[in-house]
Design a protein around this motif. Structure first.
Motif, PDB file in Angstrom:
ATOM      1  N   MET A   1       0.835  -1.191   0.000  1.00  0.00           N
ATOM      2  CA  MET A   1       0.000   0.000   0.000  1.00  0.00           C
ATOM      3  C   MET A   1       0.876   1.249   0.000  1.00  0.00           C
ATOM      4  O   MET A   1       1.684   1.448   0.897  1.00  0.00           O
ATOM      5  CB  MET A   1      -0.861   0.026   1.263  1.00  0.00           C
ATOM      6  CG  MET A   1      -1.918  -1.042   1.315  1.00  0.00           C
ATOM      7  SD  MET A   1      -3.214  -0.785   0.105  1.00  0.00           S
ATOM      8  CE  MET A   1      -2.871  -2.100  -0.998  1.00  0.00           C
ATOM      9  N   THR A   2       0.733   2.076  -1.010  1.00  0.00           N
ATOM     10  CA  THR A   2       1.432   3.356  -1.064  1.00  0.00           C
ATOM     11  C   THR A   2       0.475   4.384  -1.627  1.00  0.00           C
ATOM     12  O   THR A   2      -0.235   4.081  -2.587  1.00  0.00           O
ATOM     13  CB  THR A   2       2.643   3.284  -2.023  1.00  0.00           C
ATOM     14  OG1 THR A   2       3.397   2.145  -1.702  1.00  0.00           O
ATOM     15  CG2 THR A   2       3.506   4.510  -1.898  1.00  0.00           C
ATOM     16  N   ASP A   3       0.487   5.575  -1.083  1.00  0.00           N
ATOM     17  CA  ASP A   3      -0.400   6.621  -1.578  1.00  0.00           C
ATOM     18  C   ASP A   3      -1.813   6.079  -1.761  1.00  0.00           C
ATOM     19  O   ASP A   3      -2.413   6.237  -2.822  1.00  0.00           O
ATOM     20  CB  ASP A   3       0.116   7.168  -2.922  1.00  0.00           C
ATOM     21  CG  ASP A   3       1.480   7.818  -2.766  1.00  0.00           C
ATOM     22  OD1 ASP A   3       1.743   8.332  -1.663  1.00  0.00           O
ATOM     23  OD2 ASP A   3       2.278   7.807  -3.721  1.00  0.00           O
ATOM     24  N   ALA A   4      -2.298   5.395  -0.775  1.00  0.00           N
ATOM     25  CA  ALA A   4      -3.633   4.803  -0.890  1.00  0.00           C
ATOM     26  C   ALA A   4      -4.469   5.134   0.334  1.00  0.00           C
ATOM     27  O   ALA A   4      -5.376   4.404   0.692  1.00  0.00           O
ATOM     28  CB  ALA A   4      -3.527   3.294  -1.073  1.00  0.00           C
ATOM     29  N   GLU A   5      -4.156   6.267   0.960  1.00  0.00           N
ATOM     30  CA  GLU A   5      -4.851   6.631   2.187  1.00  0.00           C
ATOM     31  C   GLU A   5      -6.357   6.749   1.955  1.00  0.00           C
ATOM     32  O   GLU A   5      -7.160   6.240   2.730  1.00  0.00           O
ATOM     33  CB  GLU A   5      -4.281   7.963   2.706  1.00  0.00           C
ATOM     34  CG  GLU A   5      -4.759   8.271   4.102  1.00  0.00           C
ATOM     35  CD  GLU A   5      -4.291   9.630   4.594  1.00  0.00           C
ATOM     36  OE1 GLU A   5      -3.430  10.255   3.938  1.00  0.00           O
ATOM     37  OE2 GLU A   5      -4.801  10.059   5.633  1.00  0.00           O
ATOM     38  N   ALA A   6      -6.725   7.396   0.840  1.00  0.00           N
ATOM     39  CA  ALA A   6      -8.145   7.593   0.562  1.00  0.00           C
ATOM     40  C   ALA A   6      -8.838   6.263   0.283  1.00  0.00           C
ATOM     41  O   ALA A   6      -9.954   6.026   0.724  1.00  0.00           O
ATOM     42  CB  ALA A   6      -8.322   8.538  -0.630  1.00  0.00           C
TER      43      ALA A   6
ATOM     44  N   SER B   1       4.399   5.683   2.197  1.00  0.00           N
ATOM     45  CA  SER B   1       4.115   6.950   1.534  1.00  0.00           C
ATOM     46  C   SER B   1       4.963   8.089   2.060  1.00  0.00           C
ATOM     47  O   SER B   1       5.013   9.161   1.465  1.00  0.00           O
ATOM     48  CB  SER B   1       2.642   7.320   1.691  1.00  0.00           C
ATOM     49  OG  SER B   1       1.841   6.271   1.228  1.00  0.00           O
ATOM     50  N   GLU B   2       5.591   7.841   3.174  1.00  0.00           N
ATOM     51  CA  GLU B   2       6.489   8.845   3.741  1.00  0.00           C
ATOM     52  C   GLU B   2       7.505   9.163   2.642  1.00  0.00           C
ATOM     53  O   GLU B   2       8.109   8.274   2.062  1.00  0.00           O
ATOM     54  CB  GLU B   2       7.194   8.188   4.928  1.00  0.00           C
ATOM     55  CG  GLU B   2       7.922   9.133   5.812  1.00  0.00           C
ATOM     56  CD  GLU B   2       8.537   8.364   6.983  1.00  0.00           C
ATOM     57  OE1 GLU B   2       9.049   7.249   6.765  1.00  0.00           O
ATOM     58  OE2 GLU B   2       8.515   8.890   8.091  1.00  0.00           O
ATOM     59  N   SER B   3       7.680  10.433   2.353  1.00  0.00           N
ATOM     60  CA  SER B   3       8.587  10.768   1.261  1.00  0.00           C
ATOM     61  C   SER B   3      10.015  10.524   1.702  1.00  0.00           C
ATOM     62  O   SER B   3      10.310  10.397   2.884  1.00  0.00           O
ATOM     63  CB  SER B   3       8.415  12.221   0.870  1.00  0.00           C
ATOM     64  OG  SER B   3       8.959  13.021   1.886  1.00  0.00           O
ATOM     65  N   LEU B   4      10.864  10.448   0.719  1.00  0.00           N
ATOM     66  CA  LEU B   4      12.265  10.176   0.997  1.00  0.00           C
ATOM     67  C   LEU B   4      12.834  11.229   1.946  1.00  0.00           C
ATOM     68  O   LEU B   4      13.565  10.932   2.873  1.00  0.00           O
ATOM     69  CB  LEU B   4      13.037  10.176  -0.321  1.00  0.00           C
ATOM     70  CG  LEU B   4      14.272   9.298  -0.343  1.00  0.00           C
ATOM     71  CD1 LEU B   4      13.900   7.851  -0.021  1.00  0.00           C
ATOM     72  CD2 LEU B   4      14.915   9.362  -1.724  1.00  0.00           C
ATOM     73  N   SER B   5      12.457  12.503   1.690  1.00  0.00           N
ATOM     74  CA  SER B   5      13.002  13.571   2.530  1.00  0.00           C
ATOM     75  C   SER B   5      12.496  13.436   3.956  1.00  0.00           C
ATOM     76  O   SER B   5      13.222  13.671   4.915  1.00  0.00           O
ATOM     77  CB  SER B   5      12.647  14.929   1.946  1.00  0.00           C
ATOM     78  OG  SER B   5      11.260  15.093   1.929  1.00  0.00           O
ATOM     79  N   GLU B   6      11.229  13.042   4.087  1.00  0.00           N
ATOM     80  CA  GLU B   6      10.685  12.843   5.431  1.00  0.00           C
ATOM     81  C   GLU B   6      11.452  11.739   6.158  1.00  0.00           C
ATOM     82  O   GLU B   6      11.744  11.831   7.338  1.00  0.00           O
ATOM     83  CB  GLU B   6       9.205  12.455   5.353  1.00  0.00           C
ATOM     84  CG  GLU B   6       8.285  13.621   5.097  1.00  0.00           C
ATOM     85  CD  GLU B   6       6.877  13.172   4.740  1.00  0.00           C
ATOM     86  OE1 GLU B   6       5.963  13.941   4.965  1.00  0.00           O
ATOM     87  OE2 GLU B   6       6.704  12.051   4.229  1.00  0.00           O
ATOM     88  N   ARG B   7      11.762  10.685   5.385  1.00  0.00           N
ATOM     89  CA  ARG B   7      12.457   9.563   5.999  1.00  0.00           C
ATOM     90  C   ARG B   7      13.863   9.986   6.431  1.00  0.00           C
ATOM     91  O   ARG B   7      14.317   9.635   7.499  1.00  0.00           O
ATOM     92  CB  ARG B   7      12.512   8.389   5.015  1.00  0.00           C
ATOM     93  CG  ARG B   7      12.768   7.084   5.708  1.00  0.00           C
ATOM     94  CD  ARG B   7      12.486   5.904   4.807  1.00  0.00           C
ATOM     95  NE  ARG B   7      11.059   5.812   4.468  1.00  0.00           N
ATOM     96  CZ  ARG B   7      10.560   4.907   3.649  1.00  0.00           C
ATOM     97  NH1 ARG B   7      11.361   4.037   3.072  1.00  0.00           N
ATOM     98  NH2 ARG B   7       9.283   4.876   3.385  1.00  0.00           N
ATOM     99  N   ARG B   8      14.517  10.773   5.567  1.00  0.00           N
ATOM    100  CA  ARG B   8      15.868  11.250   5.902  1.00  0.00           C
ATOM    101  C   ARG B   8      15.823  12.101   7.168  1.00  0.00           C
ATOM    102  O   ARG B   8      16.648  11.985   8.044  1.00  0.00           O
ATOM    103  CB  ARG B   8      16.422  12.087   4.749  1.00  0.00           C
ATOM    104  CG  ARG B   8      16.973  11.220   3.668  1.00  0.00           C
ATOM    105  CD  ARG B   8      18.097  11.909   2.919  1.00  0.00           C
ATOM    106  NE  ARG B   8      18.300  11.216   1.655  1.00  0.00           N
ATOM    107  CZ  ARG B   8      17.793  11.617   0.495  1.00  0.00           C
ATOM    108  NH1 ARG B   8      17.095  12.729   0.421  1.00  0.00           N
ATOM    109  NH2 ARG B   8      17.994  10.916  -0.593  1.00  0.00           N
ATOM    110  N   MET B   9      14.799  12.954   7.216  1.00  0.00           N
ATOM    111  CA  MET B   9      14.643  13.846   8.359  1.00  0.00           C
ATOM    112  C   MET B   9      14.510  13.002   9.621  1.00  0.00           C
ATOM    113  O   MET B   9      15.128  13.280  10.637  1.00  0.00           O
ATOM    114  CB  MET B   9      13.363  14.655   8.169  1.00  0.00           C
ATOM    115  CG  MET B   9      13.253  15.812   9.077  1.00  0.00           C
ATOM    116  SD  MET B   9      13.608  17.280   8.164  1.00  0.00           S
ATOM    117  CE  MET B   9      11.915  17.763   7.791  1.00  0.00           C
TER     118      MET B   9
END
Ligand SMILES: Nc1nc2c(ncn2[C@@H]2O[C@H](COP(=O)(O)OP(=O)(O)O)[C@@H](O)[C@H]2O)c(=O)[nH]1
Ligand SMILES: [Mg+2]
Ligand SMILES: [Zn+2]
Length: 336
Positions: A245-250, A309-317
């Motif tokens: 599941m990715t980008d499938a929140e809705a 779905s966490e973006s790469l930048s979010e993960r790096r952060m």
């Protein structure tokens, strides 16, 4: 002619009479490494790769410079995160109206997996329909049908022998002229057999050969859009082994809308519905109003979707702040 391929107002509005002549609309029926197979008015050919398109897409075909063909805006797009390290997004199919999620009345039947497919379809705003095959081989197909019907009031369930005479009739409601439908589900559940039944010919090889001779095995390896006599477009797909599941929140929210709505009543906004006081979900569970196993499956999908779905930048952060915290802890322990 174009209507039979699925052309409709939504696409016509994106072009004009001039463009219809200079770069005629064509529909992508297959994606090959060396190009796209497209079908249009008097056109049925392989065009060189270039436009980022997937099966079911409409292109305004530029014959002089095919790579510059324009992909029309889609009514829907089903995608998934590809298996493997890179985990890039992979487009599965565009411009579908209905996703037939196929499983058999046997060990393949798995509610959690059906829910994954349904969430994926709902996310893409494609109407999901559960199709249960091989009732002829099951002792009591009604048990499977009952379980399937419990998944959601919004998802119809059809039980049909894919090798029988009644396939077209059973699926007629969704296979009207101009509609585009796809069969999705694990390998061996009957997707190609169903596609053949709608095509009214045996053009597509099914897995039967495999059962006779393991080496001569034929499984669908490629997605292919077929235009069938009734006037609908049918997409046969290979089984997808991994359905993250990715980008499938809705989509997940739609499928579990009752639980999502309940959750709004929890005392804490970020309630995990585990042990929190004032949890409306746990309260409903205690009152016996909802099914514990279903809550568990929902939470699992939500958590997986969030992580993926966490973006790469979010993960790096997150990694960075984790690193900072580790350094601080180490420093503090040294001080002592
Ligand atoms: N008895 C029975 N066999 C089926 C049914 N649906 C599919 N099969 C058989 O199951 C095997 C796999 O079918 P296939 O269409 O290739 O599955 P796919 O991998 O989903 O495309 C073939 O031998 C089919 O004949 C069904 O409803 N009843
Ligand atoms: Mg197949
Ligand atoms: Zn809660």
């Amino acid at each position: 002619m174009l209507q039979g391929l699925g052309w409709r107002n939504f696409f016509a509005q994106q072009t004009d009479a001039d463009e219809m002549v200079t770069t005629p609309p064509v529909r992508v029926t297959q994606v090959h490494r060396n190009g796209l197979h497209v079908v249009g008015d008097g056109i049925d050919e392989l065009v060189p790769p270039g436009p980022e398109a997937t099966v079911g897409d409409w292109l305004m075909l530029n014959r002089e410079a095919p790579a510059q063909s324009r992909v029309l805006e889609r009514t829907s797009l089903i995608k998934r995160r590809a298996a493997g390290l890179e985990r890039v997004m992979q487009m599965i199919a565009a411009n579908l109206d209905t996703a037939f999620i196929v499983t058999s009345c046997n060990q393949d039947f798995n509610v959690a997996r059906l829910e994954r497919y349904i969430a994926l379809a709902m996310e893409a705003e494609v109407a999901p329909v559960i199709v249960l095959t091989k009732p002829d081989l099951a002792e009591d197909p009604e048990i499977f049908a009952g379980e399937a019907r419990k998944i959601s009031d919004r998802v119809p369930v059809v039980v049909v022998n894919a090798k029988g005479e009644a396939v077209a009739e059973a699926l007629a409601e969704w296979c009207r002229p101009g509609q585009t439908v796809a069969f999705m589900g694990s390998s061996g559940v009957g997707k190609t057999t169903l596609t053949n039944a709608l095509s009214q010919d045996e053009a597509i090889e099914t897995q039967a050969i495999r059962e006779a001779d393991a080496r001569g095995r034929h499984t669908t390896t490629r997605r292919q859009l077929h235009f069938v006599p009734g006037g609908c477009a049918v997409l046969d797909t290979p089984g997808m082994r991994e359905l993250q599941m990715t980008d499938a929140e809705a989509g997940i929210g739609d499928l579990f809308s009752d639980l999502r709505d309940l959750g709004e009543g929890c005392k804490f906004r970020d309630c995990a519905h585990e042990t929190e006081p004032g949890c409306a979900v746990l309260a409903a569970l205690e009152r016996g109003e909802i099914d514990g196993a279903r809550i568990k499956r929902w939470k699992k999908l939500v958590a997986e979707e969030r992580f993926n779905s966490e973006s790469l930048s979010e993960r790096r952060m997150r990694d960075k702040s984790f690193g900072k915290m580790v350094r601080k802890v180490v420093k503090n322990s040294r001080k002592k």
